[in-house]
Design an enzyme around this catalytic site. Structure first.
Site, PDB file in Angstrom:
ATOM      1  N   GLY A   1      -6.317 -10.258   3.885  1.00  0.00           N
ATOM      2  CA  GLY A   1      -7.993  -9.643   3.085  1.00  0.00           C
ATOM      3  C   GLY A   1      -7.559  -8.775   2.711  1.00  0.00           C
ATOM      4  O   GLY A   1      -6.470  -8.221   1.726  1.00  0.00           O
TER       5      GLY A   1
ATOM      6  N   GLY B   1       0.425  -1.388  -0.468  1.00  0.00           N
ATOM      7  CA  GLY B   1      -0.109  -0.307   0.035  1.00  0.00           C
ATOM      8  C   GLY B   1       0.760   1.441   0.067  1.00  0.00           C
ATOM      9  O   GLY B   1       1.559   1.445   1.056  1.00  0.00           O
TER      10      GLY B   1
ATOM     11  N   ASP C   1      -5.961   1.609  10.424  1.00  0.00           N
ATOM     12  CA  ASP C   1      -5.661   2.770  10.488  1.00  0.00           C
ATOM     13  C   ASP C   1      -6.153   3.555  11.423  1.00  0.00           C
ATOM     14  O   ASP C   1      -7.288   4.312  11.318  1.00  0.00           O
ATOM     15  CB  ASP C   1      -6.446   3.601   8.706  1.00  0.00           C
ATOM     16  CG  ASP C   1      -5.307   4.281   7.536  1.00  0.00           C
ATOM     17  OD1 ASP C   1      -4.689   4.530   8.654  1.00  0.00           O
ATOM     18  OD2 ASP C   1      -5.782   4.705   7.247  1.00  0.00           O
TER      19      ASP C   1
ATOM     20  N   LYS D   1       4.561   0.717   8.272  1.00  0.00           N
ATOM     21  CA  LYS D   1       3.722   1.034   8.145  1.00  0.00           C
ATOM     22  C   LYS D   1       4.581   2.066   8.457  1.00  0.00           C
ATOM     23  O   LYS D   1       4.713   2.256   9.869  1.00  0.00           O
ATOM     24  CB  LYS D   1       2.627   1.141   8.510  1.00  0.00           C
ATOM     25  CG  LYS D   1       1.765   2.080   8.202  1.00  0.00           C
ATOM     26  CD  LYS D   1       0.175   2.517   8.224  1.00  0.00           C
ATOM     27  CE  LYS D   1      -0.428   3.691   8.251  1.00  0.00           C
ATOM     28  NZ  LYS D   1      -1.772   3.408   8.490  1.00  0.00           N
TER      29      LYS D   1
ATOM     30  N   ASN E   1     -10.663   1.346   4.838  1.00  0.00           N
ATOM     31  CA  ASN E   1     -10.262   1.207   5.974  1.00  0.00           C
ATOM     32  C   ASN E   1      -9.862   0.387   6.724  1.00  0.00           C
ATOM     33  O   ASN E   1     -10.121  -0.585   7.958  1.00  0.00           O
ATOM     34  CB  ASN E   1     -10.125   2.347   6.623  1.00  0.00           C
ATOM     35  CG  ASN E   1      -8.992   3.329   6.478  1.00  0.00           C
ATOM     36  OD1 ASN E   1      -8.095   2.947   5.978  1.00  0.00           O
ATOM     37  ND2 ASN E   1      -8.672   4.261   6.552  1.00  0.00           N
TER      38      ASN E   1
ATOM     39  N   GLY F   1       0.311   4.821  -0.391  1.00  0.00           N
ATOM     40  CA  GLY F   1      -0.633   6.316  -0.360  1.00  0.00           C
ATOM     41  C   GLY F   1      -0.319   8.023  -0.298  1.00  0.00           C
ATOM     42  O   GLY F   1       1.108   7.660  -0.379  1.00  0.00           O
ATOM     43  N   LYS F   2      -1.094   8.543   0.191  1.00  0.00           N
ATOM     44  CA  LYS F   2      -0.654  10.335   0.598  1.00  0.00           C
ATOM     45  C   LYS F   2       0.482   9.706   2.017  1.00  0.00           C
ATOM     46  O   LYS F   2       1.490  10.934   2.049  1.00  0.00           O
ATOM     47  CB  LYS F   2      -1.633  10.901   0.590  1.00  0.00           C
ATOM     48  CG  LYS F   2      -1.965  11.644  -0.545  1.00  0.00           C
ATOM     49  CD  LYS F   2      -3.170  12.840  -0.554  1.00  0.00           C
ATOM     50  CE  LYS F   2      -3.813  12.577   0.541  1.00  0.00           C
ATOM     51  NZ  LYS F   2      -5.183  11.531   0.660  1.00  0.00           N
ATOM     52  N   GLU F   3      -0.333   8.892   2.831  1.00  0.00           N
ATOM     53  CA  GLU F   3       0.224   9.459   4.324  1.00  0.00           C
ATOM     54  C   GLU F   3       0.795   8.094   4.623  1.00  0.00           C
ATOM     55  O   GLU F   3       1.657   8.077   5.956  1.00  0.00           O
ATOM     56  CB  GLU F   3      -1.334   9.110   5.016  1.00  0.00           C
ATOM     57  CG  GLU F   3      -1.948  10.185   4.430  1.00  0.00           C
ATOM     58  CD  GLU F   3      -2.147  11.645   5.686  1.00  0.00           C
ATOM     59  OE1 GLU F   3      -2.647  10.999   6.553  1.00  0.00           O
ATOM     60  OE2 GLU F   3      -2.214  12.797   5.540  1.00  0.00           O
TER      61      GLU F   3
ATOM     62  N   ASP G   1     -12.013   7.544  10.684  1.00  0.00           N
ATOM     63  CA  ASP G   1     -11.337   7.813   9.159  1.00  0.00           C
ATOM     64  C   ASP G   1     -12.445   6.381   8.403  1.00  0.00           C
ATOM     65  O   ASP G   1     -11.196   5.719   8.316  1.00  0.00           O
ATOM     66  CB  ASP G   1     -10.155   7.813   9.398  1.00  0.00           C
ATOM     67  CG  ASP G   1      -9.536   7.985   7.427  1.00  0.00           C
ATOM     68  OD1 ASP G   1     -10.723   8.782   6.643  1.00  0.00           O
ATOM     69  OD2 ASP G   1      -8.483   8.299   7.533  1.00  0.00           O
TER      70      ASP G   1
HETATM   71  N1  LIG Z   1      -2.073  -5.627   9.288  1.00  0.00           N
HETATM   72  C1  LIG Z   1      -2.790  -4.887   7.846  1.00  0.00           C
HETATM   73  N2  LIG Z   1      -2.532  -6.489   7.327  1.00  0.00           N
HETATM   74  C2  LIG Z   1      -2.975  -5.975   5.823  1.00  0.00           C
HETATM   75  N3  LIG Z   1      -2.488  -5.559   5.149  1.00  0.00           N
HETATM   76  C3  LIG Z   1      -2.365  -3.824   5.260  1.00  0.00           C
HETATM   77  C4  LIG Z   1      -2.180  -3.991   6.990  1.00  0.00           C
HETATM   78  N4  LIG Z   1      -2.476  -2.129   7.762  1.00  0.00           N
HETATM   79  C5  LIG Z   1      -2.382  -1.949   6.168  1.00  0.00           C
HETATM   80  N5  LIG Z   1      -2.669  -2.646   4.859  1.00  0.00           N
HETATM   81  C6  LIG Z   1      -2.232  -2.643   3.563  1.00  0.00           C
HETATM   82  O1  LIG Z   1      -1.867  -1.229   3.270  1.00  0.00           O
HETATM   83  C7  LIG Z   1      -3.380  -0.176   2.868  1.00  0.00           C
HETATM   84  C8  LIG Z   1      -2.626   1.402   3.565  1.00  0.00           C
HETATM   85  O2  LIG Z   1      -2.486   1.195   4.660  1.00  0.00           O
HETATM   86  P1  LIG Z   1      -3.462   2.192   5.966  1.00  0.00           P
HETATM   87  O3  LIG Z   1      -4.716   2.316   5.135  1.00  0.00           O
HETATM   88  O4  LIG Z   1      -3.362   1.531   6.788  1.00  0.00           O
HETATM   89  O5  LIG Z   1      -2.570   3.597   5.620  1.00  0.00           O
HETATM   90  P2  LIG Z   1      -2.768   4.806   5.220  1.00  0.00           P
HETATM   91  O6  LIG Z   1      -2.326   6.217   5.644  1.00  0.00           O
HETATM   92  O7  LIG Z   1      -4.369   5.198   4.834  1.00  0.00           O
HETATM   93  O8  LIG Z   1      -2.619   4.908   3.619  1.00  0.00           O
HETATM   94  P3  LIG Z   1      -3.267   5.997   2.454  1.00  0.00           P
HETATM   95  O9  LIG Z   1      -2.821   7.293   2.150  1.00  0.00           O
HETATM   96  O10 LIG Z   1      -3.084   5.171   1.608  1.00  0.00           O
HETATM   97  O11 LIG Z   1      -4.514   5.937   2.833  1.00  0.00           O
HETATM   98  C9  LIG Z   1      -4.125  -0.656   3.449  1.00  0.00           C
HETATM   99  O12 LIG Z   1      -5.618   0.041   2.323  1.00  0.00           O
HETATM  100  C10 LIG Z   1      -4.106  -2.154   2.680  1.00  0.00           C
HETATM  101  O13 LIG Z   1      -4.522  -2.442   2.074  1.00  0.00           O
HETATM  102 MG   LIG Z   2      -6.505   4.030   5.389  1.00  0.00          MG
END
Ligand SMILES: Nc1ncnc2c1ncn2[C@@H]1O[C@H](COP(=O)(O)OP(=O)(O)OP(=O)(O)O)[C@@H](O)[C@H]1O
Ligand SMILES: [Mg+2]
Length: 301
Positions: free
Chosen positions: A191, A100, A246, A121, A234, A102-104, A229
């Site tokens: 998942g 994954g 998240d 992460k 999420n 993303g922005k953050e 959020d």
């Molecule tokens: N514990 C985990 N197990 C499996 N996949 C995970 C897990 N944590 C995060 N991910 C994957 O990583 C992605 C981004 O994680 P998360 O939503 O926690 O970060 P985010 O800050 O929202 O990132 P973004 O800026 O991309 O939205 C999730 O959508 C998921 O696909």
């Molecule tokens: Mg997220």
């Protein structure tokens, strides 16, 4: 390649002195805009020639940059320090694929010494603004770069707290394993993000929706927190259960925006189920149930 992957590749070729120099820069962040060489020498307790040599290497590898006054720690440098910490604790032995970006945050699959998989992460808040600063000017704004690093460490600490509180309250969340700096290590959920699930993937959407609402209720009543959020982006669905991920923006239920944030979480989830599965539930009723103002199971309207 992401900065964490650059760091993971470099880690084997780095020596103790390189880490000491990086740590000396990191330690000095609160006291300087960019860190002057003499300060680095003093904190690292290394000879000036050694420090100069190390800084040259670290600069070439993209872990630090120089400005007029001294050195600035880059995001990859902080990644390196975090990865080095996890490696020393035998928590992370290898970085796998990116799951994954993303922005953050940047999220990776990792393995430990026993071959067990987990998720790491890295927080990246401010990445886009930093990139544009770099593009538009030839130097790095040390103060704001260092400020972003601090903000990311805080966000990771907040996610740690959110995961722990939610888990203690019985909410289905990844298990927290460890945190270092701006990086959170947690169990991997096998998942799919809810928004990516097709109708065929979910046999009993009513049951899934009520499970998510049940988790929101546990979080509110037992954990006394609101995710803030929550949406189909999420929630991970593993074919049987749903998992809420998240948590860095969670607020406690006493926060002045808690109810507003909870309402938005409820709206996001209910509107996803309404659009995709034509399941209608009253938002107010869901809200009352989650906050404990109404007992008994949620019904479809
Ligand atoms: N514990 C985990 N197990 C499996 N996949 C995970 C897990 N944590 C995060 N991910 C994957 O990583 C992605 C981004 O994680 P998360 O939503 O926690 O970060 P985010 O800050 O929202 O990132 P973004 O800026 O991309 O939205 C999730 O959508 C998921 O696909
Ligand atoms: Mg997220």
């Amino acid at each position: 390649m992401s900065s964490a992957q650059i760091a993971a590749r470099a880690i084997k070729s780095l020596e103790r002195e390189d880490i000491r120099v990086l740590e000396a820069i990191e330690k000095s962040i609160p006291s300087f805009r960019s860190i002057p060489m003499p300060r680095i020498e003093k904190v690292a307790k290394l000879h000036p020639d050694e420090v100069k040599f190390r800084l040259g290497r670290l600069n070439k590898m993209g872990f630090v940059v120089r400005d007029r006054f001294g050195y600035v720690l880059l995001s990859a440098g902080l990644d390196l320090l975090a990865l080095n910490h996890f490696a020393n604790k035998n928590l992370v032995q290898g970085m796998g694929t990116s799951i994954g970006m993303g922005k953050e945050s940047d999220v990776f699959e990792v393995v430990n010494d026993s071959g067990e998989r987990a998720v790491l992460k890295f927080y990246r808040i401010g990445r886009t603004s930093f990139r544009s600063t770099r593009r538009s000017r030839s130097y790095v704004d040390a103060a704001s770069q260092h400020q972003w690093l601090t903000i990311n460490v805080r966000a990771a600490a907040k996610e740690e707290e959110g995961l722990k509180r939610a888990s203690k309250a019985g909410v289905n969340v990844p298990s927290f394993i460890a945190r270092n700096r701006h990086a959170v290590l947690m169990s991997e959920i096998d998942g799919t993000m809810l928004y990516k699930c097709s109708k065929e993937d979910i046999d009993q959407p009513e049951q899934l929706l009520s499970e998510i609402i049940e988790n929101m209720r546990k979080s509110y009543i037992e954990g006394r927190i609101v995710n803030g959020d929550l949406s189909e982006y999420n929630v991970l669905y593993d074919g049987t259960r749903s998992w809420i991920i998240d948590w860095p923006q969670f607020v406690t239920i006493n926060h002045r925006n808690a109810l507003e944030m909870l309402r938005r979480d409820v709206e996001n989830i209910t509107s996803f189920f309404r659009k995709k599965f034509q399941i209608h539930i009253e938002e107010d009723e869901a809200l009352a149930y989650i906050t404990g103002k109404k007992e008994g199971k949620m019904k479809e309207s």
